[in-house]
Motif scaffolding. Sequence first.
Motif, PDB file in Angstrom:
ATOM      1  N   MET A  46       0.827  -1.195   0.000  1.00 44.40           N
ATOM      2  CA  MET A  46       0.000   0.000   0.000  1.00 44.40           C
ATOM      3  C   MET A  46       0.866   1.251   0.000  1.00 44.40           C
ATOM      4  SD  MET A  46      -3.068  -1.028   2.648  1.00 44.40           S
ATOM      5  CE  MET A  46      -3.884   0.533   2.337  1.00 44.40           C
ATOM      6  N   THR A  47       0.386   2.293  -0.685  1.00 41.89           N
ATOM      7  CA  THR A  47       1.090   3.567  -0.699  1.00 41.89           C
ATOM      8  C   THR A  47       1.236   4.098   0.721  1.00 41.89           C
ATOM      9  OG1 THR A  47       0.244   4.109  -2.898  1.00 41.89           O
ATOM     10  CG2 THR A  47       1.023   5.942  -1.547  1.00 41.89           C
ATOM     11  N   GLY A  48       2.454   4.496   1.090  1.00 44.13           N
ATOM     12  CA  GLY A  48       2.717   5.065   2.399  1.00 44.13           C
ATOM     13  C   GLY A  48       3.004   4.052   3.490  1.00 44.13           C
ATOM     14  N   HIS A  49       2.945   2.756   3.162  1.00 40.30           N
ATOM     15  CA  HIS A  49       3.126   1.736   4.198  1.00 40.30           C
ATOM     16  C   HIS A  49       4.602   1.405   4.405  1.00 40.30           C
ATOM     17  CE1 HIS A  49       3.451  -2.548   5.553  1.00 40.30           C
ATOM     18  NE2 HIS A  49       2.722  -2.026   6.522  1.00 40.30           N
ATOM     19  N   SER A  50       5.015   1.352   5.680  1.00 47.60           N
ATOM     20  CA  SER A  50       6.369   0.941   6.051  1.00 47.60           C
ATOM     21  C   SER A  50       6.325  -0.439   6.701  1.00 47.60           C
ATOM     22  CB  SER A  50       6.983   1.936   7.037  1.00 47.60           C
ATOM     23  OG  SER A  50       7.113   3.213   6.466  1.00 47.60           O
ATOM     24  N   GLU A  51       7.263  -1.294   6.329  1.00 45.63           N
ATOM     25  CA  GLU A  51       7.265  -2.647   6.891  1.00 45.63           C
ATOM     26  C   GLU A  51       7.786  -2.678   8.322  1.00 45.63           C
ATOM     27  OE1 GLU A  51       7.579  -5.798   3.320  1.00 45.63           O
ATOM     28  OE2 GLU A  51       9.455  -4.776   3.801  1.00 45.63           O
ATOM     29  N   TYR A  52       8.474  -1.624   8.732  1.00 48.74           N
ATOM     30  CA  TYR A  52       8.892  -1.562  10.134  1.00 48.74           C
ATOM     31  C   TYR A  52       8.982  -0.114  10.588  1.00 48.74           C
ATOM     32  CZ  TYR A  52      13.554  -0.511   8.254  1.00 48.74           C
ATOM     33  OH  TYR A  52      14.595   0.054   7.579  1.00 48.74           O
ATOM     34  N   VAL A  53       8.720   0.085  11.877  1.00 50.92           N
ATOM     35  CA  VAL A  53       8.880   1.382  12.528  1.00 50.92           C
ATOM     36  C   VAL A  53       9.544   1.119  13.871  1.00 50.92           C
ATOM     37  CG1 VAL A  53       7.739   3.420  13.460  1.00 50.92           C
ATOM     38  CG2 VAL A  53       6.776   2.279  11.457  1.00 50.92           C
ATOM     39  N   VAL A  54      10.618   1.851  14.162  1.00 55.99           N
ATOM     40  CA  VAL A  54      11.366   1.652  15.399  1.00 55.99           C
ATOM     41  C   VAL A  54      11.523   2.993  16.111  1.00 55.99           C
ATOM     42  CG1 VAL A  54      13.533   0.893  16.443  1.00 55.99           C
ATOM     43  CG2 VAL A  54      12.629  -0.301  14.432  1.00 55.99           C
TER      44      VAL A  54
END
Length: 895
Positions: free
Chosen positions: A790-798
Amino acid sequence: MDTQMKFKKVALAISTALTVATSLPSVAEEEQAIEEVVAVGTRLQGSAAAVIEERKNQAFVADILGAEQLSRTGDSDAASALRRVTGLTLVDGKFIYVRGLGERYSSARLNGAAVPSPDLTRNVIPLDIFPASIIESLAVQKAYSPSMPAAFGGGNIDIRTKSVPSEFTAGIEVGIGQNFNSDKGFTYSGTAEGIPQVLQDAVVRYRGNFDIGEVVDKNGFKDKDGLTRADQAIDVIKGFVSSLPRDIQVKEESLDPNFDVKANIGNSFQEDWLGGTVGFMLAGSYDNDWNYSDRTTGVIDDTLAENCTSKLETAEDTANSCYVTLKESKVTTETERLNGVFNIGYRLDQHSITYSKIYLEDNETESEFSVLQSPNGSTVRTIAGTGAAQRSHQFDYEERTLDIDQVIGQHTFLDYWGIGFDWQYTESKAQTDIPTEIDFKFIDNYNEDGSYKNSIVTGDDNRITYAFTDMEDNVKSYSGNVTLPLTFEGIEITLKGGYDFMDRARVYNTSNFVVNNKSGISIPVNFDESEIYGLSGYLDDEFLNNNTFLLTFNEPQAPAADDYIAAQKIDAGYGEFDIFFDNTWRISGGIRYEDFKQVSLATSSLIFDRVTMETIYDEERILAGTVNEDNFFNALSLTYLSDGNYQVRFGYGETTVRPDLRELVPVAYYDPLTDIRTFGVAGLKSSDLKNYDARFEYYMDNGDNFSVAAFYKDITAPIETILRVGDEDYTATFVNGEEGEVYGIEAEWLYDLSGLASGFFTSGNITLSDSEVSIDPARAGNLTNPTKRMTGHSEYVVNMQLNYDSADGQHSGSLVYNVFGERILASGIGGRDDAYEQPFHSLDLVYTWYPDFNSKVKFKVKNLLNEDQEVTQSDVVVRQKDVGTSVSLSYSYEF
């Protein structure tokens, strides 16, 4: 910057933080008294402990940030603070992405009320406009409950402002700072504000048509005194051109330091008439920031992408470049913010009422000097092999304001089963005014050795563009909630019901005037190469009189449009229950009904019948921009509470995500996140979501806690952004996908490290997720990847913090790290890959010293790693922005 160097900088920063933190106690001149230690407090006191308890008692999954956390991280506004919350990332310093989803999947309210956005391009409020100094807490609810708006994707953010104090309080804070990039930059002066009156009158008189023949006819010119009718018309048109701002003085100089000042005062006192308490609070702040950055944008030839270097380079460095065009820009921005808050309240027994006036102003002045070239196959700046490059000088000034009047009431009727009633009425107005937006265009000529030769204005259209834009967005929001607590043997029940109404109206207008050199002859511009960014002598009276420049009112003819009007109305009601069984099981849920109506209509100053002069409103266009929906939205949450400090939650909710007002009209605008010219499209549909959540939370007696959660979202007709590629630049538009999903896990912790080192503790969170969206190729044109993330989706956030509180309460420090995984900025077409924004490793250091009971000194370093923002396409960097490292120092005193 290579990976090894980044790790060296991280190690150096951590080492510095540990050295500073462990040596802090020796700085104290004397040991503080016990009562002072208690007053200063630690991480387990004040608002930190309060918000942990509030999160624990929420019926639905939520995260809370209090004023103490905001102070510790040194975040200056709501947007930068919220990126510390589990699963949230900050985009462009303004917009929050929840659980890796784009900003359309998050919504924001102010003390429970809907407020408009002063951003020209979005319904979503740019959260950087809310200063941290007025915020009491930030509540992020990630699981839907019926008391919230149904427009809920990843989460809902409620910004809770500081209320009336219970006792006298007053304080002042001053600060100074600097971005290391700002040792150079460009300042300018001499622009006017708004459309000159002579031009406003001329648009009406000539119906927007400044052609020579039209001017001759309207004035009845005849040949006389050696002047032809055309000559007389040209003189009239030159008069219109001369009324535009032309005398722009540009200086290249060191930029001023950033500075800010904040002050507040408040008190409460008893009144003798009824025995109630009256209180007030007045707070204000002003800050001024300068920033300079080098930016590069490239459009790649996808057939050559695999032979490109992965680093974006200039034409001189890349003889066999894969860039169709390459634009290098020097951008200087001055941001000026002025904020004021006034609260007055009255409390009597279990009843209170508060009036708040909130005024937020955000002004931005920007200059951009860019050179556009075609580097492929050449070591000289060239456009189409001519030994020339296109130069652009842009000057923009934008004013954004948000004006809010809000009344909040809270009542508890102890004599009537403890019924509670709370309500709010809010009127708010967002305004954006761009009185100056100018773009000068030139051609730079170069010698065979690549050295600068001269500059010219070509003999064609659109040599200078003047744009004047304004938007006004008005919202009325009023809501109320009734709560009835009931107690039976072993069972506690709370019933809740309420209403929520919102009316919104937006008007957007833009007017464009284009100065044209239609002589067909190129005109030399006498730039000194050392002062090539100046405009001295260009379009002054002498230059204008000696050359033929004409003017066009650049408004589209029907059915095209560049303005729009829009209205939105939501009528909602809900019922909710919350039941405790034996203090072990908790079940909560309910249903919400929303009647949603929205109309977006594209307009233009020239959409009228030229015979009757009546405005044309095409019924088909009106219907295409209309959304009329009503639906029920359900939610259910189940919580198990153990005897030992942990609880387990499960949740389900049905919600929707609707198109923004502007996305439903075919009006072009520049997206602030991408700088890409973006077009709305009529007929976009709302996206329906089914949300599933599970979460385990553990709370220790000393305040340590951790949680782990899983989530899944099933999305019907998700709205996606897709790219279109032109000869020199990109454009973008929107399309509904067929279906989409996002799923993942997230973990959060707060843990005391005093067993390893006295005074240290750590906090943070990690989110791992994935998503997929499928788009019907028949609707997406030549989309390269119809199935993708999806547009704008990150697979990880830390998010991670290493914190220190000294035993004597005099010192605290935090090393704050944030990073997100690469995310699709826009979908590629025509064989070009999707455009990915690359991870940005943000490392900040905050140190606070409390020299006495009333004073506080704070030192902050942002972007210690000196990271740049990058966007790649086919593994080639197509956008690059120099962010720079900044430092700041502030002093505050509480009376």
